[in-house]
Design a protein around this motif. Sequence first.
Motif, PDB file in Angstrom:
ATOM      1  N   ILE A  19      -4.290   4.307   5.261  1.00  0.00           N
ATOM      2  CA  ILE A  19      -4.340   3.332   6.364  1.00  0.00           C
ATOM      3  C   ILE A  19      -3.079   2.466   6.365  1.00  0.00           C
ATOM      4  O   ILE A  19      -2.359   2.404   5.371  1.00  0.00           O
ATOM      5  N   PRO A  20      -2.799   1.794   7.482  1.00  0.00           N
ATOM      6  CA  PRO A  20      -1.564   1.004   7.582  1.00  0.00           C
ATOM      7  C   PRO A  20      -1.373  -0.041   6.484  1.00  0.00           C
ATOM      8  O   PRO A  20      -0.242  -0.285   6.055  1.00  0.00           O
ATOM      9  N   SER A  21      -2.434  -0.634   5.983  1.00  0.00           N
ATOM     10  CA  SER A  21      -2.268  -1.660   4.952  1.00  0.00           C
ATOM     11  C   SER A  21      -1.772  -1.081   3.628  1.00  0.00           C
ATOM     12  O   SER A  21      -1.364  -1.824   2.739  1.00  0.00           O
ATOM     13  N   TYR A  22      -1.774   0.242   3.479  1.00  0.00           N
ATOM     14  CA  TYR A  22      -1.261   0.896   2.269  1.00  0.00           C
ATOM     15  C   TYR A  22       0.239   1.174   2.351  1.00  0.00           C
ATOM     16  O   TYR A  22       0.818   1.692   1.402  1.00  0.00           O
ATOM     17  N   SER A  23       0.851   0.884   3.501  1.00  0.00           N
ATOM     18  CA  SER A  23       2.207   1.381   3.723  1.00  0.00           C
ATOM     19  C   SER A  23       3.278   0.300   3.671  1.00  0.00           C
ATOM     20  O   SER A  23       3.001  -0.894   3.768  1.00  0.00           O
ATOM     21  N   ASN A  24       4.516   0.780   3.560  1.00  0.00           N
ATOM     22  CA  ASN A  24       5.678  -0.081   3.667  1.00  0.00           C
ATOM     23  C   ASN A  24       6.110  -0.135   5.138  1.00  0.00           C
ATOM     24  O   ASN A  24       5.435   0.428   6.008  1.00  0.00           O
ATOM     25  N   PHE A  25       7.242  -0.778   5.407  1.00  0.00           N
ATOM     26  CA  PHE A  25       7.690  -0.922   6.797  1.00  0.00           C
ATOM     27  C   PHE A  25       8.071   0.395   7.444  1.00  0.00           C
ATOM     28  O   PHE A  25       8.107   0.491   8.663  1.00  0.00           O
ATOM     29  N   LYS A  28       5.466   4.749   5.206  1.00  0.00           N
ATOM     30  CA  LYS A  28       5.181   5.579   4.026  1.00  0.00           C
ATOM     31  C   LYS A  28       4.249   4.799   3.099  1.00  0.00           C
ATOM     32  O   LYS A  28       4.391   3.594   2.918  1.00  0.00           O
ATOM     33  N   VAL A  29       3.319   5.494   2.482  1.00  0.00           N
ATOM     34  CA  VAL A  29       2.361   4.858   1.582  1.00  0.00           C
ATOM     35  C   VAL A  29       3.059   4.481   0.285  1.00  0.00           C
ATOM     36  O   VAL A  29       3.833   5.257  -0.271  1.00  0.00           O
ATOM     37  N   HIS A  30       2.809   3.254  -0.180  1.00  0.00           N
ATOM     38  CA  HIS A  30       3.400   2.767  -1.435  1.00  0.00           C
ATOM     39  C   HIS A  30       2.989   3.659  -2.605  1.00  0.00           C
ATOM     40  O   HIS A  30       1.827   4.073  -2.710  1.00  0.00           O
ATOM     41  N   GLY A  31       3.935   3.902  -3.496  1.00  0.00           N
ATOM     42  CA  GLY A  31       3.647   4.699  -4.692  1.00  0.00           C
ATOM     43  C   GLY A  31       2.555   4.085  -5.544  1.00  0.00           C
ATOM     44  O   GLY A  31       1.770   4.796  -6.164  1.00  0.00           O
ATOM     45  N   GLY A  32       2.487   2.770  -5.570  1.00  0.00           N
ATOM     46  CA  GLY A  32       1.453   2.091  -6.352  1.00  0.00           C
ATOM     47  C   GLY A  32       0.050   2.391  -5.873  1.00  0.00           C
ATOM     48  O   GLY A  32      -0.892   2.444  -6.676  1.00  0.00           O
ATOM     49  N   ILE A  33      -0.105   2.596  -4.579  1.00  0.00           N
ATOM     50  CA  ILE A  33      -1.418   2.982  -4.034  1.00  0.00           C
ATOM     51  C   ILE A  33      -1.809   4.345  -4.581  1.00  0.00           C
ATOM     52  O   ILE A  33      -2.938   4.553  -5.038  1.00  0.00           O
ATOM     53  N   ILE A  34      -0.856   5.273  -4.558  1.00  0.00           N
ATOM     54  CA  ILE A  34      -1.119   6.628  -5.062  1.00  0.00           C
ATOM     55  C   ILE A  34      -1.437   6.577  -6.555  1.00  0.00           C
ATOM     56  O   ILE A  34      -2.378   7.220  -7.031  1.00  0.00           O
ATOM     57  N   LEU A  35      -0.657   5.791  -7.321  1.00  0.00           N
ATOM     58  CA  LEU A  35      -0.921   5.670  -8.759  1.00  0.00           C
ATOM     59  C   LEU A  35      -2.309   5.100  -9.026  1.00  0.00           C
ATOM     60  O   LEU A  35      -3.004   5.551  -9.942  1.00  0.00           O
ATOM     61  N   GLY A  36      -2.721   4.112  -8.235  1.00  0.00           N
ATOM     62  CA  GLY A  36      -4.058   3.538  -8.398  1.00  0.00           C
ATOM     63  C   GLY A  36      -5.150   4.565  -8.140  1.00  0.00           C
ATOM     64  O   GLY A  36      -6.151   4.623  -8.871  1.00  0.00           O
ATOM     65  N   GLY A  71      -2.189   7.770   8.034  1.00  0.00           N
ATOM     66  CA  GLY A  71      -2.979   8.685   8.861  1.00  0.00           C
ATOM     67  C   GLY A  71      -3.294  10.002   8.179  1.00  0.00           C
ATOM     68  O   GLY A  71      -4.135  10.763   8.657  1.00  0.00           O
ATOM     69  N   GLU A  72      -2.638  10.288   7.059  1.00  0.00           N
ATOM     70  CA  GLU A  72      -2.931  11.526   6.348  1.00  0.00           C
ATOM     71  C   GLU A  72      -4.118  11.327   5.419  1.00  0.00           C
ATOM     72  O   GLU A  72      -4.401  10.214   4.970  1.00  0.00           O
ATOM     73  N   LEU A  73      -4.812  12.417   5.138  1.00  0.00           N
ATOM     74  CA  LEU A  73      -5.852  12.416   4.114  1.00  0.00           C
ATOM     75  C   LEU A  73      -5.194  12.783   2.791  1.00  0.00           C
ATOM     76  O   LEU A  73      -4.472  13.777   2.715  1.00  0.00           O
ATOM     77  N   VAL A  74      -5.427  11.983   1.786  1.00  0.00           N
ATOM     78  CA  VAL A  74      -4.909  12.282   0.453  1.00  0.00           C
ATOM     79  C   VAL A  74      -6.072  12.762  -0.396  1.00  0.00           C
ATOM     80  O   VAL A  74      -7.110  12.092  -0.472  1.00  0.00           O
ATOM     81  N   SER A  75      -5.904  13.912  -1.015  1.00  0.00           N
ATOM     82  CA  SER A  75      -6.915  14.444  -1.931  1.00  0.00           C
ATOM     83  C   SER A  75      -6.305  14.526  -3.316  1.00  0.00           C
ATOM     84  O   SER A  75      -5.200  15.039  -3.494  1.00  0.00           O
ATOM     85  N   LEU A  76      -7.035  13.995  -4.280  1.00  0.00           N
ATOM     86  CA  LEU A  76      -6.612  14.008  -5.676  1.00  0.00           C
ATOM     87  C   LEU A  76      -7.594  14.896  -6.427  1.00  0.00           C
ATOM     88  O   LEU A  76      -8.794  14.631  -6.439  1.00  0.00           O
ATOM     89  N   LEU A  77      -7.084  15.959  -7.029  1.00  0.00           N
ATOM     90  CA  LEU A  77      -7.904  16.926  -7.744  1.00  0.00           C
ATOM     91  C   LEU A  77      -7.656  16.753  -9.227  1.00  0.00           C
ATOM     92  O   LEU A  77      -6.511  16.850  -9.681  1.00  0.00           O
ATOM     93  N   ALA A  78      -8.708  16.474  -9.984  1.00  0.00           N
ATOM     94  CA  ALA A  78      -8.571  16.188 -11.408  1.00  0.00           C
ATOM     95  C   ALA A  78      -9.436  17.122 -12.231  1.00  0.00           C
ATOM     96  O   ALA A  78     -10.554  17.463 -11.836  1.00  0.00           O
ATOM     97  N   SER A  79      -8.884  17.502 -13.387  1.00  0.00           N
ATOM     98  CA  SER A  79      -9.677  18.291 -14.325  1.00  0.00           C
ATOM     99  C   SER A  79      -9.229  17.975 -15.745  1.00  0.00           C
ATOM    100  O   SER A  79      -8.096  17.561 -15.978  1.00  0.00           O
ATOM    101  N   VAL A  80     -10.151  18.171 -16.673  1.00  0.00           N
ATOM    102  CA  VAL A  80      -9.822  17.987 -18.081  1.00  0.00           C
ATOM    103  C   VAL A  80      -9.035  19.211 -18.516  1.00  0.00           C
ATOM    104  O   VAL A  80      -9.519  20.338 -18.431  1.00  0.00           O
TER     105      VAL A  80
END
Length: 185
Positions: A19-25, A28-36, A71-80
């Motif tokens: 969403i727009p509140s995740y982005s810079n000017f 683009k989505v802030h890297g910190g959002i992705i890291l979180g 506007g993109e869907l981000v999917s994070l796939l995790a496995s041990v």
Amino acid sequence: MEDYKTVQYSQTTLTELMIPSYSNFGGKVHGGIILGLMDKVAYACAAKHAGNYCVTVSIDTVNFLAPVEVGELVSLLASVNYVGNSSMVIGIRVQTENVRTKEVKHTNSSYFTMVAMGDDHKPAQVPGLILKSPVEIKRFYEAYHRKELTRYYNSEQARIKNDAEIEEALKLISNERCRIELENN
């Protein structure tokens, strides 16, 4: 506690709309959002495998391979990928999907080391890992190898900090982008 669990048992996917509140000017989505989000999915995967509260103890290199757009869907796939006594290496793949064009991009991959914590706030033993495919064996072996490389890297860092002599350092960095202006103290 179960002795062993399959990789599939704790595989976790987290999908979120950017969403727009995740982005810079620039949109683009802030890297910190992705890291979180990566930390969140790593926790969910590790806690499911361990059956305990887990904490993040390290994050392997995170390379941002492609920008994430609003506007993109981000999917994070995790496995041990690997288990030790109380630690687990969680492999994470981040990908985006443009819902209009259906374009899917691989934007990040990383490895989070998580440690299971018991009720006494001390590291708790985790179940072993059942490997059922060549891919799972490869990921376990790669994580084992990264652990050995990290151990070597850390010992080299300690050696450099303790043994580095100024003459050796000057020779090694002489062709780098720095200018040395030593002050006489």
